[in-house]
Design a protein around this motif. Structure first.
Motif, PDB file in Angstrom:
ATOM      1  N   LYS A 189     -19.038 -21.425   2.442  1.00 21.52           N
ATOM      2  CA  LYS A 189     -17.756 -21.099   3.055  1.00 21.52           C
ATOM      3  C   LYS A 189     -17.395 -19.693   2.603  1.00 21.52           C
ATOM      4  O   LYS A 189     -17.500 -19.363   1.420  1.00 21.52           O
ATOM      5  N   VAL A 190     -16.980 -18.863   3.542  1.00 21.50           N
ATOM      6  CA  VAL A 190     -16.627 -17.485   3.227  1.00 21.50           C
ATOM      7  C   VAL A 190     -15.232 -17.189   3.746  1.00 21.50           C
ATOM      8  O   VAL A 190     -14.909 -17.511   4.897  1.00 21.50           O
ATOM      9  N   LYS A 191     -14.421 -16.585   2.893  1.00 23.46           N
ATOM     10  CA  LYS A 191     -13.093 -16.134   3.295  1.00 23.46           C
ATOM     11  C   LYS A 191     -13.007 -14.631   3.102  1.00 23.46           C
ATOM     12  O   LYS A 191     -13.563 -14.085   2.130  1.00 23.46           O
ATOM     13  N   ILE A 192     -12.316 -13.971   4.003  1.00 22.56           N
ATOM     14  CA  ILE A 192     -11.992 -12.563   3.827  1.00 22.56           C
ATOM     15  C   ILE A 192     -10.477 -12.449   3.836  1.00 22.56           C
ATOM     16  O   ILE A 192      -9.816 -12.888   4.785  1.00 22.56           O
ATOM     17  N   GLU A 207     -16.348 -17.830   8.057  1.00 24.76           N
ATOM     18  CA  GLU A 207     -17.613 -18.472   8.424  1.00 24.76           C
ATOM     19  C   GLU A 207     -17.899 -19.626   7.483  1.00 24.76           C
ATOM     20  O   GLU A 207     -17.653 -19.553   6.282  1.00 24.76           O
ATOM     21  N   GLN A 208     -18.424 -20.712   8.075  1.00 24.53           N
ATOM     22  CA  GLN A 208     -18.857 -21.861   7.290  1.00 24.53           C
ATOM     23  C   GLN A 208     -20.207 -22.330   7.830  1.00 24.53           C
ATOM     24  O   GLN A 208     -20.423 -22.340   9.032  1.00 24.53           O
ATOM     25  N   SER A 209     -21.083 -22.678   6.925  1.00 26.46           N
ATOM     26  CA  SER A 209     -22.324 -23.325   7.315  1.00 26.46           C
ATOM     27  C   SER A 209     -22.321 -24.694   6.666  1.00 26.46           C
ATOM     28  O   SER A 209     -22.265 -24.806   5.436  1.00 26.46           O
ATOM     29  N   SER A 210     -22.349 -25.725   7.496  1.00 24.77           N
ATOM     30  CA  SER A 210     -22.227 -27.084   6.971  1.00 24.77           C
ATOM     31  C   SER A 210     -23.561 -27.800   6.878  1.00 24.77           C
ATOM     32  O   SER A 210     -23.610 -29.012   6.748  1.00 24.77           O
ATOM     33  N   GLY A 211     -24.657 -27.053   6.962  1.00 21.60           N
ATOM     34  CA  GLY A 211     -25.970 -27.662   6.839  1.00 21.60           C
ATOM     35  C   GLY A 211     -26.846 -27.325   8.029  1.00 21.60           C
ATOM     36  O   GLY A 211     -26.696 -26.271   8.648  1.00 21.60           O
ATOM     37  N   TYR A 212     -27.733 -28.236   8.367  1.00 19.47           N
ATOM     38  CA  TYR A 212     -28.709 -27.993   9.415  1.00 19.47           C
ATOM     39  C   TYR A 212     -28.667 -29.122  10.443  1.00 19.47           C
ATOM     40  O   TYR A 212     -28.228 -30.234  10.156  1.00 19.47           O
ATOM     41  N   GLN A 213     -29.139 -28.818  11.634  1.00 19.86           N
ATOM     42  CA  GLN A 213     -29.276 -29.855  12.641  1.00 19.86           C
ATOM     43  C   GLN A 213     -30.417 -30.792  12.253  1.00 19.86           C
ATOM     44  O   GLN A 213     -31.106 -30.581  11.261  1.00 19.86           O
ATOM     45  N   LYS A 214     -30.630 -31.831  13.061  1.00 18.61           N
ATOM     46  CA  LYS A 214     -31.584 -32.874  12.694  1.00 18.61           C
ATOM     47  C   LYS A 214     -32.992 -32.347  12.451  1.00 18.61           C
ATOM     48  O   LYS A 214     -33.751 -32.913  11.662  1.00 18.61           O
ATOM     49  N   ASP A 215     -33.337 -31.250  13.129  1.00 16.73           N
ATOM     50  CA  ASP A 215     -34.688 -30.723  12.950  1.00 16.73           C
ATOM     51  C   ASP A 215     -34.842 -29.904  11.668  1.00 16.73           C
ATOM     52  O   ASP A 215     -35.918 -29.420  11.349  1.00 16.73           O
ATOM     53  N   PHE A 239     -23.124 -23.742  12.308  1.00 13.68           N
ATOM     54  CA  PHE A 239     -22.133 -22.755  11.900  1.00 13.68           C
ATOM     55  C   PHE A 239     -20.765 -23.103  12.463  1.00 13.68           C
ATOM     56  O   PHE A 239     -20.636 -23.670  13.538  1.00 13.68           O
ATOM     57  N   GLN A 240     -19.730 -22.706  11.739  1.00 12.98           N
ATOM     58  CA  GLN A 240     -18.362 -22.744  12.242  1.00 12.98           C
ATOM     59  C   GLN A 240     -17.726 -21.418  11.831  1.00 12.98           C
ATOM     60  O   GLN A 240     -17.783 -21.030  10.673  1.00 12.98           O
ATOM     61  N   VAL A 290     -13.353 -10.599  -0.542  1.00 11.50           N
ATOM     62  CA  VAL A 290     -14.244 -11.632  -0.027  1.00 11.50           C
ATOM     63  C   VAL A 290     -14.403 -12.723  -1.083  1.00 11.50           C
ATOM     64  O   VAL A 290     -14.674 -12.431  -2.252  1.00 11.50           O
ATOM     65  N   ASP A 291     -14.214 -13.971  -0.670  1.00 12.11           N
ATOM     66  CA  ASP A 291     -14.429 -15.121  -1.544  1.00 12.11           C
ATOM     67  C   ASP A 291     -15.529 -15.988  -0.940  1.00 12.11           C
ATOM     68  O   ASP A 291     -15.459 -16.371   0.232  1.00 12.11           O
ATOM     69  N   VAL A 292     -16.538 -16.301  -1.740  1.00  8.53           N
ATOM     70  CA  VAL A 292     -17.633 -17.140  -1.254  1.00  8.53           C
ATOM     71  C   VAL A 292     -17.765 -18.382  -2.126  1.00  8.53           C
ATOM     72  O   VAL A 292     -17.602 -18.327  -3.344  1.00  8.53           O
ATOM     73  N   THR A 293     -18.040 -19.494  -1.480  1.00  3.50           N
ATOM     74  CA  THR A 293     -18.352 -20.744  -2.165  1.00  3.50           C
ATOM     75  C   THR A 293     -19.644 -21.265  -1.554  1.00  3.50           C
ATOM     76  O   THR A 293     -19.709 -21.501  -0.347  1.00  3.50           O
ATOM     77  N   ILE A 294     -20.673 -21.432  -2.373  1.00  2.38           N
ATOM     78  CA  ILE A 294     -22.000 -21.795  -1.869  1.00  2.38           C
ATOM     79  C   ILE A 294     -22.511 -23.018  -2.625  1.00  2.38           C
ATOM     80  O   ILE A 294     -22.416 -23.089  -3.854  1.00  2.38           O
ATOM     81  N   TYR A 295     -23.048 -23.980  -1.860  1.00  7.50           N
ATOM     82  CA  TYR A 295     -23.613 -25.193  -2.434  1.00  7.50           C
ATOM     83  C   TYR A 295     -25.104 -25.271  -2.098  1.00  7.50           C
ATOM     84  O   TYR A 295     -25.511 -24.913  -0.985  1.00  7.50           O
ATOM     85  N   PRO A 296     -25.920 -25.775  -3.008  1.00  4.97           N
ATOM     86  CA  PRO A 296     -27.332 -26.003  -2.663  1.00  4.97           C
ATOM     87  C   PRO A 296     -27.428 -27.137  -1.653  1.00  4.97           C
ATOM     88  O   PRO A 296     -26.678 -28.114  -1.736  1.00  4.97           O
TER      89      PRO A 296
END
Length: 360
Positions: free
Chosen positions: A66-69, A75-83, A89-90, A107-113
């Motif tokens: 999750k990224v904030k400006i 922008e947010q990336s919540s993972g991957y599609q089934k493949d 993305f959101q 800029v604030d970023v929060t990143i998860y493995p």
């Protein structure tokens, strides 16, 4: 990310052409209204010798983030599609609309493995702010990389279940924003703010439920104007960059819709308390943010005006006698301009309408 972005720089949404297909029935009244509406927005865009547009490029493979400006979600990336190949993305593309005219951007970023408990030594994180000039030349403007530990080889996020970091970069805009929420009232300590927000939502819901085209166009016009200004759009350059002055937002304006406000909502503040919205309460900490408000509607193409993008699959369904049933998330952010006592719509995050009755 580079390929993904280039794709969107080339395949942008237009207002009058280049849709997947176009409806042939005429709705002259709506056509004229939309053409006039769009022309007015283009005419009001201010231009200068420097028309830089900034982008965010997050390179964090096999992670969610999750990224904030300036405390605004971009922008947010919540993972991957089934493949497990295509990211989900959101968020935005150009970040100009989130920039503060004072020049200093946070800029604030929060990143998860992704799919593991902690970051590993082979994980990589890099964030680049890119700049495109008025001639279309794209270049790296600012780069952020995590610090290394004392061994000089291990990134500081290795072994952690989450990586949070903030950094600043400088970027100035050559124009004054029409909606400048950085100068708005701080809403966090105002009495009865939740009730005011609910009243604002109820009014928006009424407009959608009644299909009040005129008022909805006026409600969204400042947002469209701000977006057009943020990328220095012109009528001749409707395809410039990933132009999000996107009439897909207006699809639902032409129908009576059913608004749905989630009961499990929570009041959320952004832009250091200058913006307020209602979001669904998260069930998981890594989940992406969702608006508490959505609308559903039947997409009757007999009521659909020319000039809007038409989805081929939706049109084929309609021609077979199946009316596409659609849902659209309305992610709205309100503010109170300096000295105002009334909430006004400041911006939104556009998310594509969803088909609820797909046909295999």
């Amino acid at each position: 990310m580079k390929f993904f972005k280039t794709y969107y720089l080339l395949l942008v949404f237009s207002f009058a052409a280049c849709s997947q297909t176009q409806k042939t029935n005429k709705n002259d009244s709506h056509d004229m209204k939309l053409n006039t509406y769009i022309d007015t927005i283009f005419k009001n865009v201010q231009h200068s010798s420097e028309e830089d547009v900034f982008f965010l490029d997050v390179n964090a493979p096999r992670s969610t983030y999750k990224v904030k400006i300036n405390d605004m979600s971009v922008e947010q990336s919540s993972g991957y599609q089934k493949d497990n190949k295509q990211r989900v993305f959101q968020g935005f593309h150009s970040i100009n609309s989130t920039l503060d005219n004072n020049g200093q951007q946070k800029v604030d970023v929060t990143i998860y493995p992704y799919n593991k408990d902690t970051f590993q030594s082979n994980d990589r994180i890099k964030i680049i702010i890119e700049k495109m000039d008025r001639s279309g030349n794209l270049s790296d403007y600012f780069e952020f990389k995590p610090n290394m530990l004392e061994d000089g080889e291990t990134p500081e996020f290795v072994g952690k279940p989450v990586y949070k970091k903030s950094f600043n970069f400088e970027a100035k805009l050559p124009y004054k924003k029409q909606i400048d929420w950085f100068d708005s009232e701080n809403l966090t300590n105002q009495k009865n703010i939740e009730q005011e927000v609910l009243e604002a939502y109820k009014e928006v819901m009424r407009l959608y439920a009644e299909g009040d085209l005129e008022t909805l166009l006026e409600l969204y016009k400042p947002i469209f104007q701000a977006e057009a200004q943020s990328i220095y759009a012109t009528k001749e350059k409707q395809y410039r960059l990933n132009y999000r002055l996107n009439l897909k937002r207006l699809h639902s304006f032409f129908y009576k819709t059913t608004p749905n406000l989630a009961k499990n909502y929570e009041l959320k503040y952004y832009a250091d308390g200058k913006l307020v919205t209602l979001e669904k309460k998260k069930t998981k900490i890594k989940s992406h943010s969702e608006s508490a408000l959505s609308i559903t509607y039947d997409k009757d193409f007999n009521k659909f005006p020319d000039g809007l993008d038409v989805n081929m699959k939706h049109l084929e369904m309609f021609e077979k006698g199946i009316i596409p049933k659609m849902e659209m998330e309305l992610y709205l952010f309100f503010h109170k301009p300096k000295g105002s006592k009334t909430l006004k719509l400041a911006t939104d995050i556009f998310r594509e309408e969803k088909l609820l009755n797909p046909v295999d």
